[in-house]
Design an enzyme around this catalytic site. Structure first.
Site, PDB file in Angstrom:
ATOM      1  N   HIS A   1       0.824  -1.214   0.000  1.00 51.13           N
ATOM      2  CA  HIS A   1       0.000   0.000   0.000  1.00 51.13           C
ATOM      3  C   HIS A   1       0.859   1.265   0.000  1.00 51.13           C
ATOM      4  O   HIS A   1       1.940   1.274   0.599  1.00 51.13           O
ATOM      5  CB  HIS A   1      -0.880  -0.019   1.258  1.00 51.13           C
ATOM      6  CG  HIS A   1      -1.904   1.070   1.308  1.00 51.13           C
ATOM      7  ND1 HIS A   1      -1.762   2.181   2.099  1.00 51.13           N
ATOM      8  CD2 HIS A   1      -3.092   1.202   0.667  1.00 51.13           C
ATOM      9  CE1 HIS A   1      -2.827   2.951   1.950  1.00 51.13           C
ATOM     10  NE2 HIS A   1      -3.637   2.393   1.089  1.00 51.13           N
TER      11      HIS A   1
ATOM     12  N   SER B   1      -9.876 -14.152  -1.571  1.00 53.07           N
ATOM     13  CA  SER B   1      -9.940 -12.707  -1.778  1.00 53.07           C
ATOM     14  C   SER B   1     -11.264 -12.311  -2.413  1.00 53.07           C
ATOM     15  O   SER B   1     -11.813 -13.025  -3.260  1.00 53.07           O
ATOM     16  CB  SER B   1      -8.781 -12.270  -2.678  1.00 53.07           C
ATOM     17  OG  SER B   1      -8.972 -10.928  -3.059  1.00 53.07           O
TER      18      SER B   1
END
Ligand SMILES: *Cc1c(COP(=O)(O)O)cnc(C)c1O
Length: 367
Positions: free
Chosen positions: A120, A321
């Protein structure tokens, strides 16, 4: 000064806009399926969770007791005995990541932080703020860290402690770095000074509820973890948790007399409502409730991959996911469905408010 009708009109406009956007919110990992109306009366007060939630505070209007329960629940979910756990409710995933890297750097000031290129964007910023030595590692095609590159890079820097920022669900593809493999790499080189921070913003609320999770938790080597509250739990206020071991926090604790608290958190005054929101959500649904919510979201993700593929669009997702990756569609589609584009890919994230019908609409637009 504006007239009260003018103010009301502006509020009404904004509300309409939010309601309309909600219907097309498919690309960001925020669960919009919540109802916190029971908490509205608390907006009439000014609670503040300043300081360490595990110590008394002179500021008595607080939700520290609920905050401790939230942290206890996450300790259970992350396989950390409550007696060894410490944590607090943060302003979001970024603060939790910063907290973890801050502890790591205090423990190993000479350490090098390794993180993959799919990490991130908050990581690079945090490393700059903390002036922590760091090396970016290559990623594999699916977004997971490249273990060969990690091994070689650590080998060259064997003389310094290893701090790994592991992704437990990357932002773009939901990839999970294998913490067992990371440990193996470090152990193979007989490096004993190791710290693993897990960025589990979204998947920290997914893996505890699936039948066959990738390795996660303090029992496989996490030293700290950051999980967002406004993602899978769902919250009108961005929030999250930072969780670590009590013994690590003792190193940075300072007592501040005038608020009568231990200064162990990054922020001073802290949002007491977000702790209340997370507590309420966990009470209301219970962990069994979240188990079904999460598994339904994963089924919708599987459905989305199938639907895209049936229509000739090569969509895919990582194991466990809810992030469905597919080739970036035209800009108007990206805008309409608030998709997050990155290079030549985009993703649809099947958070709990995303139904199969919604998936069908997105797929139809992409054709
Ligand atoms: C969303 C996200 C973050 C940051 O969380 P914020 O709550 O937006 O600060 C960090 N890491 C990952 C992998 C994320 O997806």
């Amino acid at each position: 000064m504006q007239t009260s009708t003018r103010i009301q009109e502006q509020l009404d406009d904004l509300l309409r806009q939010f309601a309309e956007l909600r219907e097309r919110s498919t690309g960001y990992p925020c669960n919009l399926d919540f109802d916190y109306s029971a908490l509205i009366p608390f907006l009439s007060y000014c609670p503040n969770n300043v300081g360490d939630p595990f110590y008394d505070s002179n500021f008595q209007s607080n939700t520290h007791a609920m905050e401790r329960e939230v942290i206890g629940t996450f300790a259970d979910l992350m396989h950390l005995p409550r007696a060894e756990a410490w944590g607090y409710v943060t302003s979001g995933g970024t603060e939790g990541n910063m907290y973890g890297i801050y502890l790591a750097r205090e423990i190993f000031p000479e350490g090098v932080v390794y993180f993959s290129e799919d990490t991130h964007y908050s990581a690079v910023k945090i490393l700059r703020v903390l002036k922590a030595r760091n090396i970016m590692i290559k990623s594999q095609e699916n977004g997971e860290i490249d273990y060969d590159d990690l091994r070689e890079t650590i080998r060259i820097n064997r003389d310094v402690p290893v701090i790994v920022m592991a992704n437990i669900g990357t932002t773009m593809t939901g990839a999970v770095d294998n913490v067992n493999k990371v440990r193996e790499i470090v152990d193979d080189q007989a490096i004993s000074q190791v710290y693993i921070h897990a960025d589990a913003a979204l998947s920290g609320m997914i893996l505890p509820f699936v039948d066959d999770p990738q390795p996660f938790g303090f029992d496989v080597g996490f030293d700290s973890v950051s999980i967002s509250g406004h993602k899978m739990i769902g919250s009108p206020i961005p929030c999250g948790i930072a969780l670590t071991r009590k013994e690590f926090v003792a190193r940075i604790a300072r007592s501040i007399e005038y608020v009568g608290v231990m200064d162990t958190t990054l922020a001073g005054s802290r949002n007491a409502l977000s702790a209340l929101i997370m507590w309420y959500a966990l009470q209301k649904h219970g962990l069994d409730g979240y188990r079904s919510i999460v598994n339904e979201s994963l089924e919708v993700a599987a459905y989305a991959v199938d639907r895209f593929n049936e229509c000739g669009i090569p969509a895919w997702r990582n194991k466990n996911s809810v992030t469905v990756v597919f080739p970036k569609p035209a800009p108007d589609i990206v805008r309409k469905w608030q998709l997050a584009p990155y290079g030549d890919i985009a993703h649809l994230i099947t958070m709990p408010h995303i139904t199969r019908e919604k998936v069908d609409q997105v797929v139809a637009d992409c054709l």
